[in-house]
Design a protein around this motif. Structure first.
Motif, PDB file in Angstrom:
ATOM      1  N   LEU A  99      35.229  37.812  -4.055  1.00 16.69           N
ATOM      2  CA  LEU A  99      35.923  38.808  -4.875  1.00 16.69           C
ATOM      3  C   LEU A  99      36.229  38.273  -6.274  1.00 16.69           C
ATOM      4  N   ILE A 100      36.483  36.981  -6.391  1.00 16.80           N
ATOM      5  CA  ILE A 100      36.778  36.399  -7.699  1.00 16.80           C
ATOM      6  C   ILE A 100      35.559  36.460  -8.599  1.00 16.80           C
ATOM      7  N   VAL A 101      34.380  36.179  -8.043  1.00 13.41           N
ATOM      8  CA  VAL A 101      33.165  36.214  -8.866  1.00 13.41           C
ATOM      9  C   VAL A 101      32.556  37.607  -8.926  1.00 13.41           C
ATOM     10  N   GLY A 102      33.159  38.576  -8.255  1.00 13.12           N
ATOM     11  CA  GLY A 102      32.718  39.955  -8.346  1.00 13.12           C
ATOM     12  C   GLY A 102      31.571  40.328  -7.433  1.00 13.12           C
ATOM     13  N   LYS A 103      31.336  39.568  -6.374  1.00 11.64           N
ATOM     14  CA  LYS A 103      30.242  39.852  -5.449  1.00 11.64           C
ATOM     15  C   LYS A 103      30.732  40.269  -4.068  1.00 11.64           C
ATOM     16  N   GLY A 104      32.008  40.583  -3.941  1.00 10.16           N
ATOM     17  CA  GLY A 104      32.557  40.920  -2.638  1.00 10.16           C
ATOM     18  C   GLY A 104      32.194  42.320  -2.203  1.00 10.16           C
ATOM     19  N   ARG A 105      32.115  42.517  -0.892  1.00 14.74           N
ATOM     20  CA  ARG A 105      31.804  43.826  -0.312  1.00 14.74           C
ATOM     21  C   ARG A 105      32.997  44.385   0.450  1.00 14.74           C
ATOM     22  N   LEU A 106      34.162  43.879   0.151  1.00 15.32           N
ATOM     23  CA  LEU A 106      35.360  44.303   0.850  1.00 15.32           C
ATOM     24  C   LEU A 106      35.710  45.727   0.461  1.00 15.32           C
ATOM     25  N   THR A 107      35.938  46.553   1.444  1.00 14.04           N
ATOM     26  CA  THR A 107      36.401  47.905   1.145  1.00 14.04           C
ATOM     27  C   THR A 107      37.916  47.876   1.161  1.00 14.04           C
ATOM     28  N   SER A 108      38.488  48.466   0.175  1.00  8.46           N
ATOM     29  CA  SER A 108      39.934  48.417   0.019  1.00  8.46           C
ATOM     30  C   SER A 108      40.617  49.338   1.016  1.00  8.46           C
ATOM     31  N   LEU A 109      41.527  48.791   1.795  1.00 12.67           N
ATOM     32  CA  LEU A 109      42.336  49.588   2.704  1.00 12.67           C
ATOM     33  C   LEU A 109      43.621  50.019   2.021  1.00 12.67           C
ATOM     34  N   SER A 110      43.847  49.447   0.836  1.00  9.70           N
ATOM     35  CA  SER A 110      45.031  49.820   0.080  1.00  9.70           C
ATOM     36  C   SER A 110      44.592  50.574  -1.170  1.00  9.70           C
ATOM     37  N   THR A 111      45.533  50.865  -2.015  1.00 11.32           N
ATOM     38  CA  THR A 111      45.215  51.566  -3.249  1.00 11.32           C
ATOM     39  C   THR A 111      44.943  50.609  -4.393  1.00 11.32           C
ATOM     40  N   LEU A 112      44.971  49.308  -4.134  1.00 13.45           N
ATOM     41  CA  LEU A 112      44.712  48.331  -5.185  1.00 13.45           C
ATOM     42  C   LEU A 112      43.223  48.288  -5.507  1.00 13.45           C
ATOM     43  N   PRO A 113      42.880  48.178  -6.769  1.00 15.21           N
ATOM     44  CA  PRO A 113      41.457  48.078  -7.120  1.00 15.21           C
ATOM     45  C   PRO A 113      40.900  46.716  -6.716  1.00 15.21           C
ATOM     46  N   LEU A 114      39.606  46.676  -6.421  1.00 13.78           N
ATOM     47  CA  LEU A 114      38.978  45.428  -5.994  1.00 13.78           C
ATOM     48  C   LEU A 114      38.580  44.549  -7.169  1.00 13.78           C
ATOM     49  N   ASP A 115      38.576  45.069  -8.374  1.00 20.93           N
ATOM     50  CA  ASP A 115      38.263  44.229  -9.528  1.00 20.93           C
ATOM     51  C   ASP A 115      39.550  43.562 -10.027  1.00 20.93           C
ATOM     52  N   GLY A 116      39.404  42.546 -10.825  1.00 21.03           N
ATOM     53  CA  GLY A 116      40.559  41.859 -11.367  1.00 21.03           C
ATOM     54  C   GLY A 116      41.007  40.654 -10.576  1.00 21.03           C
ATOM     55  N   TYR A 117      40.233  40.241  -9.578  1.00 21.08           N
ATOM     56  CA  TYR A 117      40.625  39.086  -8.775  1.00 21.08           C
ATOM     57  C   TYR A 117      40.579  37.792  -9.590  1.00 21.08           C
ATOM     58  N   LEU A 118      39.643  37.696 -10.531  1.00 24.94           N
ATOM     59  CA  LEU A 118      39.562  36.495 -11.362  1.00 24.94           C
ATOM     60  C   LEU A 118      40.828  36.338 -12.196  1.00 24.94           C
ATOM     61  N   SER A 119      41.266  37.396 -12.844  1.00 19.92           N
ATOM     62  CA  SER A 119      42.474  37.293 -13.664  1.00 19.92           C
ATOM     63  C   SER A 119      43.705  37.027 -12.802  1.00 19.92           C
ATOM     64  N   ARG A 120      43.777  37.638 -11.633  1.00 21.05           N
ATOM     65  CA  ARG A 120      44.915  37.397 -10.740  1.00 21.05           C
ATOM     66  C   ARG A 120      44.931  35.953 -10.250  1.00 21.05           C
ATOM     67  N   TRP A 121      43.750  35.428  -9.917  1.00 20.40           N
ATOM     68  CA  TRP A 121      43.669  34.040  -9.456  1.00 20.40           C
ATOM     69  C   TRP A 121      44.055  33.088 -10.580  1.00 20.40           C
ATOM     70  N   LEU A 122      43.606  33.356 -11.800  1.00 17.05           N
ATOM     71  CA  LEU A 122      43.962  32.500 -12.931  1.00 17.05           C
ATOM     72  C   LEU A 122      45.460  32.549 -13.219  1.00 17.05           C
ATOM     73  N   ILE A 123      46.048  33.735 -13.150  1.00 18.42           N
ATOM     74  CA  ILE A 123      47.490  33.867 -13.383  1.00 18.42           C
ATOM     75  C   ILE A 123      48.272  33.143 -12.284  1.00 18.42           C
ATOM     76  N   LEU A 124      47.858  33.315 -11.036  1.00 14.06           N
ATOM     77  CA  LEU A 124      48.526  32.639  -9.928  1.00 14.06           C
ATOM     78  C   LEU A 124      48.400  31.128 -10.044  1.00 14.06           C
ATOM     79  N   SER A 125      47.216  30.644 -10.398  1.00 18.20           N
ATOM     80  CA  SER A 125      47.012  29.198 -10.565  1.00 18.20           C
ATOM     81  C   SER A 125      47.871  28.659 -11.698  1.00 18.20           C
TER      82      SER A 125
END
Length: 159
Positions: A99-125
């Motif tokens: 998901l961080i590199v944008g190649k994930g196939r996860l279907t969202s069970l929530s209302t959160l978008p699946l993009d933006g994992y890289l920025s979230r990971w960088l902010i968390l780190s």
């Protein structure tokens, strides 16, 4: 309570924590073996153990020794404050890599978008490193006040 501490080696709260942890582990293993893909789970565990012992353990041991050389003997207490957030960040990266590199196939069970994992990971780190740095600064200031001079926090109490 004194006999328990002598026989067990720790207090009753520690014993209760160990019993609860073991009960959760047994429950997890029982749930795994209820499913039909037991062979795949066992194979995955074996591969993870081998990968950790043959690849990751030597790798982070070398990294820790190299970091200790960079930090130096004068400030060994700084090392855990760098290593801990780095390991947590690396673990999160490994778990969420697709998901961080944008190649994930996860279907969202929530209302959160699946993009933006890289920025979230960088902010968390970044937050992990900033928090760890603040903690180190607080401990160094406390030791400085206690000792009456500049000194790094005692490493033995942090481990």
């Amino acid at each position: 309570m004194g006999r328990l501490a002598r026989a067990y080696g720790a207090g009753p709260v520690h014993l209760a924590g160990v019993v609860v942890g073991l009960a959760l582990a047994v429950y997890g293993v029982a749930r795994i073996f209820q499913h039909s893909h037991v062979e795949q789970v066992v194979l995955w565990f074996v591969l993870v153990i081998v990968a950790h012992d043959l690849v990751l353990l030597p790798l982070y041991t070398l990294l820790a020794r190299g970091a200790l050389r960079v930090v130096g003997v004068r400030r060994p207490a700084l090392l855990p404050h760098v290593v801990a957030p780095a390991l947590i960040s690396l673990l999160l990266f490994i778990v969420w890599f697709p998901l961080i590199v944008g190649k994930g196939r996860l279907t969202s069970l929530s209302t959160l978008p699946l993009d933006g994992y890289l920025s979230r990971w960088l902010i968390l780190s970044a937050g992990l490193f900033v928090g760890s740095g603040l903690l180190y600064g607080l401990r160094a200031a406390r030791e400085h006040r206690r000792a009456g001079g500049p000194r790094a926090p005692d490493t033995a109490r942090q481990i």
